[in-house]
Motif scaffolding. Structure first.
Motif, PDB file in Angstrom:
ATOM      1  N   VAL A  55       0.908  -1.146   0.007  1.00 18.57           N
ATOM      2  CA  VAL A  55      -0.120   0.014   0.127  1.00 18.57           C
ATOM      3  C   VAL A  55       0.684   1.242   0.076  1.00 18.57           C
ATOM      4  N   LEU A  56       2.070   1.169   0.870  1.00 18.83           N
ATOM      5  CA  LEU A  56       2.914   2.626   0.734  1.00 18.83           C
ATOM      6  C   LEU A  56       3.692   2.746  -0.385  1.00 18.83           C
ATOM      7  N   MET A  57       3.672   1.913  -1.206  1.00 18.12           N
ATOM      8  CA  MET A  57       4.854   1.841  -2.291  1.00 18.12           C
ATOM      9  C   MET A  57       4.684   2.994  -3.062  1.00 18.12           C
ATOM     10  N   PRO A  58       3.258   3.455  -3.697  1.00 17.58           N
ATOM     11  CA  PRO A  58       2.888   4.462  -4.513  1.00 17.58           C
ATOM     12  C   PRO A  58       3.376   6.027  -3.684  1.00 17.58           C
ATOM     13  N   SER A  59       3.021   5.886  -2.504  1.00 18.79           N
ATOM     14  CA  SER A  59       3.084   7.066  -1.765  1.00 18.79           C
ATOM     15  C   SER A  59       4.639   7.435  -1.677  1.00 18.79           C
ATOM     16  N   ILE A  60       5.339   6.280  -1.325  1.00 20.45           N
ATOM     17  CA  ILE A  60       6.953   6.410  -1.199  1.00 20.45           C
ATOM     18  C   ILE A  60       7.452   7.090  -2.511  1.00 20.45           C
ATOM     19  N   ALA A  61       7.089   6.291  -3.837  1.00 20.08           N
ATOM     20  CA  ALA A  61       7.580   6.746  -4.982  1.00 20.08           C
ATOM     21  C   ALA A  61       7.352   7.970  -5.179  1.00 20.08           C
ATOM     22  N   MET A  62       6.258   8.674  -4.714  1.00 20.99           N
ATOM     23  CA  MET A  62       5.950   9.853  -5.027  1.00 20.99           C
ATOM     24  C   MET A  62       6.868  11.029  -3.942  1.00 20.99           C
ATOM     25  N   GLU A  63       7.152  10.363  -2.854  1.00 24.79           N
ATOM     26  CA  GLU A  63       7.711  11.165  -1.788  1.00 24.79           C
ATOM     27  C   GLU A  63       9.211  11.302  -2.051  1.00 24.79           C
ATOM     28  N   LEU A  64       9.836  10.208  -2.797  1.00 26.20           N
ATOM     29  CA  LEU A  64      11.218  10.249  -3.023  1.00 26.20           C
ATOM     30  C   LEU A  64      11.597  10.933  -4.332  1.00 26.20           C
ATOM     31  N   ALA A  65      10.264  11.447  -4.822  1.00 25.70           N
ATOM     32  CA  ALA A  65      10.486  11.969  -6.515  1.00 25.70           C
ATOM     33  C   ALA A  65      10.322  13.671  -6.427  1.00 25.70           C
ATOM     34  N   THR A  66      10.282  14.206  -7.258  1.00 25.55           N
ATOM     35  CA  THR A  66      10.255  15.568  -7.539  1.00 25.55           C
ATOM     36  C   THR A  66       8.701  15.903  -7.801  1.00 25.55           C
ATOM     37  N   ASP A  67       8.202  17.211  -7.977  1.00 20.33           N
ATOM     38  CA  ASP A  67       6.868  17.229  -8.152  1.00 20.33           C
ATOM     39  C   ASP A  67       6.569  16.958  -9.945  1.00 20.33           C
ATOM     40  N   ASN A  68       7.542  17.140 -10.668  1.00 18.43           N
ATOM     41  CA  ASN A  68       7.243  16.982 -12.041  1.00 18.43           C
ATOM     42  C   ASN A  68       7.690  15.607 -12.551  1.00 18.43           C
ATOM     43  N   THR A  69       8.208  14.683 -11.596  1.00 14.91           N
ATOM     44  CA  THR A  69       8.201  13.316 -11.944  1.00 14.91           C
ATOM     45  C   THR A  69       7.642  12.386 -11.419  1.00 14.91           C
ATOM     46  N   THR A  70       6.639  12.686 -10.807  1.00 16.86           N
ATOM     47  CA  THR A  70       5.573  11.598  -9.914  1.00 16.86           C
ATOM     48  C   THR A  70       5.143  10.435 -10.823  1.00 16.86           C
ATOM     49  N   SER A  71       4.569  10.693 -11.979  1.00 19.32           N
ATOM     50  CA  SER A  71       4.278   9.879 -12.972  1.00 19.32           C
ATOM     51  C   SER A  71       5.404   8.849 -13.400  1.00 19.32           C
ATOM     52  N   GLU A  72       6.524   9.350 -13.645  1.00 22.75           N
ATOM     53  CA  GLU A  72       7.767   8.280 -14.046  1.00 22.75           C
ATOM     54  C   GLU A  72       8.269   7.464 -12.971  1.00 22.75           C
ATOM     55  N   SER A  73       8.135   8.337 -11.642  1.00 20.24           N
ATOM     56  CA  SER A  73       8.470   7.503 -10.288  1.00 20.24           C
ATOM     57  C   SER A  73       7.555   6.592  -9.990  1.00 20.24           C
ATOM     58  N   MET A  74       6.255   6.574 -10.150  1.00 19.51           N
ATOM     59  CA  MET A  74       5.568   5.560 -10.097  1.00 19.51           C
ATOM     60  C   MET A  74       5.705   4.172 -11.007  1.00 19.51           C
ATOM     61  N   ALA A  75       6.029   4.653 -12.272  1.00 24.21           N
ATOM     62  CA  ALA A  75       6.150   3.750 -13.394  1.00 24.21           C
ATOM     63  C   ALA A  75       7.534   2.903 -13.129  1.00 24.21           C
ATOM     64  N   VAL A  76       8.654   3.308 -12.721  1.00 26.55           N
ATOM     65  CA  VAL A  76       9.854   2.856 -12.365  1.00 26.55           C
ATOM     66  C   VAL A  76       9.749   2.058 -11.283  1.00 26.55           C
ATOM     67  N   SER A  77       9.096   2.633 -10.363  1.00 25.85           N
ATOM     68  CA  SER A  77       8.901   1.953  -8.853  1.00 25.85           C
ATOM     69  C   SER A  77       8.073   0.606  -9.208  1.00 25.85           C
ATOM     70  N   TYR A  78       7.020   0.556  -9.859  1.00 19.61           N
ATOM     71  CA  TYR A  78       6.318  -0.858 -10.233  1.00 19.61           C
ATOM     72  C   TYR A  78       7.075  -1.566 -11.156  1.00 19.61           C
ATOM     73  N   LEU A  79       8.194  -1.268 -11.928  1.00 22.87           N
ATOM     74  CA  LEU A  79       8.851  -1.799 -12.965  1.00 22.87           C
ATOM     75  C   LEU A  79      10.083  -2.581 -11.765  1.00 22.87           C
ATOM     76  N   ALA A  80      10.563  -1.742 -10.750  1.00 18.48           N
ATOM     77  CA  ALA A  80      11.472  -2.569 -10.110  1.00 18.48           C
ATOM     78  C   ALA A  80      10.650  -3.712  -9.159  1.00 18.48           C
ATOM     79  N   PHE A  81       9.689  -3.430  -8.872  1.00 20.14           N
ATOM     80  CA  PHE A  81       8.898  -4.438  -8.307  1.00 20.14           C
ATOM     81  C   PHE A  81       8.676  -5.681  -9.106  1.00 20.14           C
TER      82      PHE A  81
END
Length: 451
Positions: free
Chosen positions: A340-366
């Protein structure tokens, strides 16, 4: 749709369209997750049907979990180009085709394509597209609540284990797949009908150019490179990979572990059912209290990893079926928070203009972590003849994931301090420049007055 009049002021369906979308997404997730997240039962059926090894039986499930998240960047572009409704139709069609073709295969390797690739990609297409649809039809105040409600359907999918086990026992897994494909088609295509944002035409025309320009800026290699250069985000990705290995192991090989310890299929189904209850409780608790805790979501993830490691390390030392049941139920509570926390952490570790890319790469790593699971755990079981070492490996991976999360949070704080210093320097230079300009203007005015 025929009953939706966009030029009218309202109507029951239009006023409650967001609720209708949420119900459709919930039903869609429920059917899809009921098939995928009960792979422990199918794992046993595949071993008996094809007389395969544990590694061979686990690979189709691992591939399905891999592509359930691995193709996220592609699916994101897909629904932005084709639209949500068409993407969901394609995803449901791919899932149904995967189940139907899997029921006729005669070799376990073919299941890697039909069940692993086709069903995994189709599930991901439905999952990301429906989640984005919820974010579009709900306002910001209710979007988080609606998303958590929809994701609870994945936990409820665990509760279908007695029904899935009954289908396997009564009709065989091949006939069960054909029945499930028909059910999924009815529910999936019905849910796709409501995947449209009902907004006034004028608003759509005003936002048409903005939407098209945003689509063109969606895919940017520079953004992905920028993300991977951030130390905090890189540490977070390593934690996601390690977590994926351990979580996928419980989704795939737990049933065979219990079967080797002499537990019956009905009892295994009951344990999966109770783990689903624990997973659902964990998701509800996370949805209610995660934002209110005094620690960041990154620390919550690290703490959940350590709490999941505690019951995991106890499994090799517990011989009773009752004790193993209790351990798996306890394990499911903190384990649900890791997902559950993975999407929120992905956005928290990214910048405001890279949230979509952060989510995509995080799921790719999973997905990368999920793919390596059979080769890291089931292969060791084949060599040693015991699941003791795989459980110890999972315990160590949970601890390592917690350590990487702590490093990620430390790097995130350092980035915030660096950004703050840069902002202060720029702000100070701007003030000094303005003071200089004011003084220069005053001198010029005095000179002109004197002249």
């Amino acid at each position: 749709m025929a009953f939706v009049n966009e030029n009218s002021n309202g109507g029951f369906f239009k006023k409650h369209w967001s609720i209708l979308v949420l119900i459709a997404v919930f039903c869609n997730f429920l059917c899809l997750s009921g098939v995928l997240f009960n792979y422990n039962l199918l794992y046993i059926e595949i071993m008996h049907s094809f007389n395969s090894t544990s590694t061979q039986a686990g690979i189709p499930g691992a591939i399905s979990f891999t592509f359930f998240s691995f193709t996220s960047p592609i699916v994101t572009v897909l629904y932005q180009i084709l639209g949500h409704r068409i993407t969901v139709v394609l995803g449901v069609s791919l899932c149904c085709a995967g189940l139907l073709s899997s029921s006729f295969v005669q070799h376990v390797a073919v299941l890697c394509i039909t069940y692993g690739f086709m069903f995994g990609v189709g599930f991901n297409a439905c999952n990301l597209t429906c989640t984005d649809m919820i974010l579009r039809v709900f306002d910001k105040r209710n979007a988080t609540r609606a998303t958590c409600t929809a994701l609870c359907a994945i936990s409820v999918g665990f509760l279908m284990s007695p029904g899935i086990e009954w289908l396997y026992e009564t009709y065989s897994w091949r006939v069960a797949f054909r029945i499930l494909s028909v059910i999924l088609a009815c529910v999936g295509y019905s849910s796709a009908l409501v995947m449209v944002d009902v907004t006034p035409k004028k608003k759509k025309s005003r936002e048409k150019e903005t939407e098209q320009s945003s689509r063109q800026q969606t895919v940017s290699i520079a953004k992905y490179c920028f993300l991977l250069r951030r130390r905090g985000y890189s540490f977070g990705l390593l934690a996601f990979i390690l977590t994926a290995i351990t979580i996928t192991f419980t989704f795939i090989s737990m049933g065979n572990f219990l079967l080797e310890n002499g537990m019956e299929i009905s009892s295994i189904s009951f344990i999966i059912f109770m783990m689903g209850v624990g997973d659902l409780v964990g998701r509800i608790v996370a949805a209610i209290f995660s934002d209110r805790l005094p620690i960041s979501r990154i620390y919550q993830h690290a703490l959940s990893s350590l709490l999941t490691a505690l019951p995991t390390v106890c499994l090799p030392f517990i011989g009773s079926h009752t004790g193993q049941t209790v351990v798996f139920i306890v394990m499911s509570l903190p384990r649900s928070l890791l997902i559950v926390l993975m999407p929120s952490i992905a956005m928290e570790l990214a910048t405001d203009n890279t949230t979509s890319e952060s989510m995509a790469v995080s799921y790719l790593a999973f997905g990368i972590g999920a793919f390596t699971t059979p080769y890291l755990t089931d292969l060791i079981y084949e060599i040693t003849g015991s699941y003791d070492i795989p459980w110890f490996i999972c315990t160590g991976l949970y601890v390592l994931a917690a350590g990487f999360m702590l490093l990620a949070d430390r790097a995130r704080k350092q980035n915030l301090m660096t950004d703050a210093r840069q902002y202060n320097l720029v702000h100070k230079d701007t003030i000094e420049y303005k003071d200089t300009q004011i003084k220069t203007n005053q001198i010029d005015n005095r000179t002109l007055t004197a002249i």
